[in-house]
Scaffold this motif. Structure first.
Motif, PDB file in Angstrom:
ATOM      1  N   LYS B 164       0.841  -1.208   0.000  1.00 12.55           N
ATOM      2  CA  LYS B 164       0.000   0.000   0.000  1.00 12.55           C
ATOM      3  C   LYS B 164       0.875   1.257   0.000  1.00 12.55           C
ATOM      4  O   LYS B 164       0.575   2.246  -0.668  1.00 12.55           O
ATOM      5  CB  LYS B 164      -0.920   0.009   1.217  1.00 12.55           C
ATOM      6  N   MET B 166       3.975   1.501  -1.128  1.00 13.57           N
ATOM      7  CA  MET B 166       4.668   1.671  -2.405  1.00 13.57           C
ATOM      8  C   MET B 166       3.704   2.103  -3.500  1.00 13.57           C
ATOM      9  O   MET B 166       4.032   2.969  -4.310  1.00 13.57           O
ATOM     10  CB  MET B 166       5.360   0.355  -2.772  1.00 13.57           C
ATOM     11  N   TYR B 167       2.481   1.549  -3.503  1.00  9.71           N
ATOM     12  CA  TYR B 167       1.500   1.979  -4.496  1.00  9.71           C
ATOM     13  C   TYR B 167       1.208   3.468  -4.323  1.00  9.71           C
ATOM     14  O   TYR B 167       1.132   4.220  -5.294  1.00  9.71           O
ATOM     15  CB  TYR B 167       0.199   1.171  -4.364  1.00  9.71           C
ATOM     16  N   LEU B 170       4.089   5.538  -5.668  1.00 10.73           N
ATOM     17  CA  LEU B 170       4.224   5.500  -7.126  1.00 10.73           C
ATOM     18  C   LEU B 170       3.037   6.120  -7.860  1.00 10.73           C
ATOM     19  O   LEU B 170       3.222   6.725  -8.909  1.00 10.73           O
ATOM     20  CB  LEU B 170       4.392   4.048  -7.604  1.00 10.73           C
ATOM     21  N   PHE B 171       1.820   5.946  -7.357  1.00 12.22           N
ATOM     22  CA  PHE B 171       0.645   6.309  -8.159  1.00 12.22           C
ATOM     23  C   PHE B 171      -0.227   7.423  -7.578  1.00 12.22           C
ATOM     24  O   PHE B 171      -0.953   8.061  -8.329  1.00 12.22           O
ATOM     25  CB  PHE B 171      -0.230   5.072  -8.403  1.00 12.22           C
TER      26      PHE B 171
END
Lengths: 191, 191
Positions: B164, B166-167, B170-171
């Motif tokens: 969660k 890292m997502y 990144l996004f």
């Protein structure tokens, strides 16, 4: 929205976005053609410009560099073409959409798109990725409400499934499976 | 492990890995220096080779291309330097390590590293990212066991928090916060 936004006014002056939209379409098309014809590493800004019938400086001015152009093309491909399929239930709709998303993102072309988007030197395209997901999960939720079901908040689906699925595709030695999606949905839906 | 692996045999012949390790150290050092001195876009294989005192073909032979070299340097920086700090409790150790990981990965240099790793044309470095995380969370779990605590399986921490986090980096339009980490740990630990 009113009629003025639906029907663009025709005047003698330049139409905003007319040439700009044609340049974008020609350049995107050129990138897709060159990707289909040869290796990704051979693709250069001058080659794209020649194919699209524009000057390299048009591309540099608009996209900055090759990595940003590739990311722009990649994210345009990700743009969903319509509403997610209706399977008759919230869980069914979510499952099908998530399985299709996993399939698309973990395929060869999907991984190349993700590499282009995540390797680019700006972050605006990663935001568009999340925006597209959010749109689709919102649509699935609205359809569930209309059926009288109780959908989860979209953020909960992003955190509870999409983020795990994407982390698995990007970092794990083996790609997540449809069983993983089922397990994550079970946990989220309290099954 | 036995003495033979701890003390390399000194012979008149070539020592396996000797020159190879020196080349790697010199090339990595050259990349780090050039990154500190100038813009990322100006960094080229010939410039790295000149600074490291090797030929460009040595770099191409070993790393394939610039993106793979950049990914290799990035992931070497991620290699943890020691055991995670001991705060006296499992939850405390996990929280501190996750907060440091978030801080590092969401910083300017962290985001550049992630871009280099995720934009590279091979996936071996993304696997090393996950491996380093797993090692650190394993170490925190082993210390918890030694204290008589009951740690979570490492996979559960990766799925429930790291993915969660890292997502989000990144996004998402806004970086995850330490509060998000606390909330994800609460859910995971059933608090």
């Amino acid at each position: 929205m009113n009629d003025a936004t639906l029907i663009p006014a025709r005047t003698a002056g330049p139409r905003p976005g007319g040439r700009s939209a044609r340049v974008q379409a020609a350049v995107h098309q050129a990138v897709r053609e060159l990707l289909a014809e040869g290796p990704r590493d051979a693709l250069t800004v001058p080659a794209v410009a020649a194919r699209a019938g524009v000057t390299p400086s048009t591309i540099y001015r608009r996209w900055g560099d090759l990595s940003q152009l590739m990311a722009d093309v990649a994210v345009a491909v990700l743009h969903p073409e319509g509403a997610p399929p209706d399977t008759g239930s919230y869980r069914g709709d979510l499952t099908l959409w998530l399985e299709q998303y996993l399939d698309e993102m973990s395929s060869g072309p999907g991984r190349t798109m993700l590499r282009d988007i995540l390797g680019a030197s700006t972050e605006q395209n990663t935001g568009r990725c999340l925006f597209y997901c959010t749109q689709q999960i919102d649509a699935i939720g609205e359809r569930a409400l209309a059926r009288g079901e109780t959908p989860l908040p979209t953020d909960a689906v992003i955190e509870g499934v999409v983020s795990k699925l994407m982390y698995g595709i990007l970092f794990a030695p083996s790609t997540p499976t449809n069983d993983d999606i089922g397990r994550w949905l079970d946990a989220l839906l309290g099954v």
